[in-house]
Design an enzyme around this catalytic site. Sequence first.
Site, PDB file in Angstrom:
ATOM      1  N   ASP A   1      -1.301  15.457  15.220  1.00 58.38           N
ATOM      2  CA  ASP A   1      -0.249  16.228  15.869  1.00 58.38           C
ATOM      3  C   ASP A   1      -0.746  17.618  16.242  1.00 58.38           C
ATOM      4  OD1 ASP A   1       1.681  14.187  15.566  1.00 58.38           O
ATOM      5  OD2 ASP A   1       2.019  14.803  13.482  1.00 58.38           O
TER       6      ASP A   1
ATOM      7  N   SER B   1       0.862  -1.176   0.000  1.00 59.59           N
ATOM      8  CA  SER B   1       0.000   0.000   0.000  1.00 59.59           C
ATOM      9  C   SER B   1       0.898   1.226   0.000  1.00 59.59           C
ATOM     10  CB  SER B   1      -0.937  -0.008   1.217  1.00 59.59           C
ATOM     11  OG  SER B   1      -0.215  -0.175   2.429  1.00 59.59           O
TER      12      SER B   1
ATOM     13  N   GLU C   1       1.259   5.612   0.672  1.00 66.18           N
ATOM     14  CA  GLU C   1       0.713   6.834   1.261  1.00 66.18           C
ATOM     15  C   GLU C   1       1.143   8.048   0.443  1.00 66.18           C
ATOM     16  OE1 GLU C   1       0.699   7.567   5.640  1.00 66.18           O
ATOM     17  OE2 GLU C   1       1.902   9.337   5.109  1.00 66.18           O
TER      18      GLU C   1
ATOM     19  N   HIS D   1       3.778  -1.089   3.757  1.00 62.83           N
ATOM     20  CA  HIS D   1       3.137   0.204   3.514  1.00 62.83           C
ATOM     21  C   HIS D   1       4.235   1.232   3.259  1.00 62.83           C
ATOM     22  CE1 HIS D   1      -0.036   3.243   3.788  1.00 62.83           C
ATOM     23  NE2 HIS D   1       0.764   3.964   4.552  1.00 62.83           N
TER      24      HIS D   1
ATOM     25  N   PHE E   1      11.919  14.432  10.097  1.00 70.40           N
ATOM     26  CA  PHE E   1      10.795  13.536  10.389  1.00 70.40           C
ATOM     27  C   PHE E   1      11.121  12.628  11.580  1.00 70.40           C
ATOM     28  CE2 PHE E   1       9.304  13.480   5.659  1.00 70.40           C
ATOM     29  CZ  PHE E   1       8.696  14.713   5.846  1.00 70.40           C
TER      30      PHE E   1
END
Length: 306
Positions: free
Chosen positions: A121, A27, A29, A280, A230
């Site tokens: 967040d 998958s 994102e 993912h 990140f």
Amino acid sequence: MTDPTPAAAPPAGPPLFADLPGDVKVSFEFFPPKTEKMDTQLWDAVEKLAPLNPSFVSVTYGAGGSTRERTHATVERIIREAHLPAAAHLTCVEASKAEIRAVAEQYWEAGVRHIVALRGDPTTEGGKFEPHPEGYASAAELVAGLKEIAPFEISVAAYPETHPEATCPQTDIDNLKRKIDAGADRAITQFFFAPECFFDFKDKLAAAGITAPVVPGILPVSNVAQTRKFAAMCGAVIPDWMDRLFEGLDERPGARKLVAATIAAEFCRSLYAGGVRDFHFYTLNRADLSYAICHMLGLRPNGDKG
């Protein structure tokens, strides 16, 4: 006098990626574009990755009306034009329960059957999450609320290296269990860079009685500085050896991409060797690295096996 006897060759083994059967599910994102140029880049990535027949593609979501609208528009377009199962992210940030219900109902009407439910967040960097006075206070509450609205498939977040706001690893695992018990179908992990981190995490989840599928989140590193940022935000650790491999490549994008692909492919191969068959990918709206890794894992366009 030197010994003329040649050193023994190391035992030969099959190449890491030789003849993998392609028995993996993937998958991807994406994030909603802010400009026309970004929209073109996103759609290029969607079109390149769609032939790999992903289980779903997800689109991130932020607080605020314009961001929500971009997410909704992106999800609708993916369903309508790419004919892919699209999962929409949804958070608790700055939204009442009534607002979330309205968004979820719009998604359902648009054909969305899968939601990635997140607490979200804080809107200010370094700030603290504050629930909306009339909203959900946690992702577990959000999951339960969404299940009352419609029979969505729901994914939630998991943190192999512990959420930075958690007081300890066990409280973080307890929080994940609450999300699963509230009705989540699976967890997708934050990115990480050591395979053993994932396997140790799975052992801890099993000990806590968590049996729902946990899918590793893979971040192919295309921008080292961005990845460091990140990682600092989400508590992920970049190994020293990996940092050193990217040294000196800031002005050499071609070499940097080759190094990134090699690191990510070997990482996924190690997960595969440990039994992982579901991946993912955090694409950052770029297709090439994710596509290359899927190809090396034996996946071919439109479901063909390698």
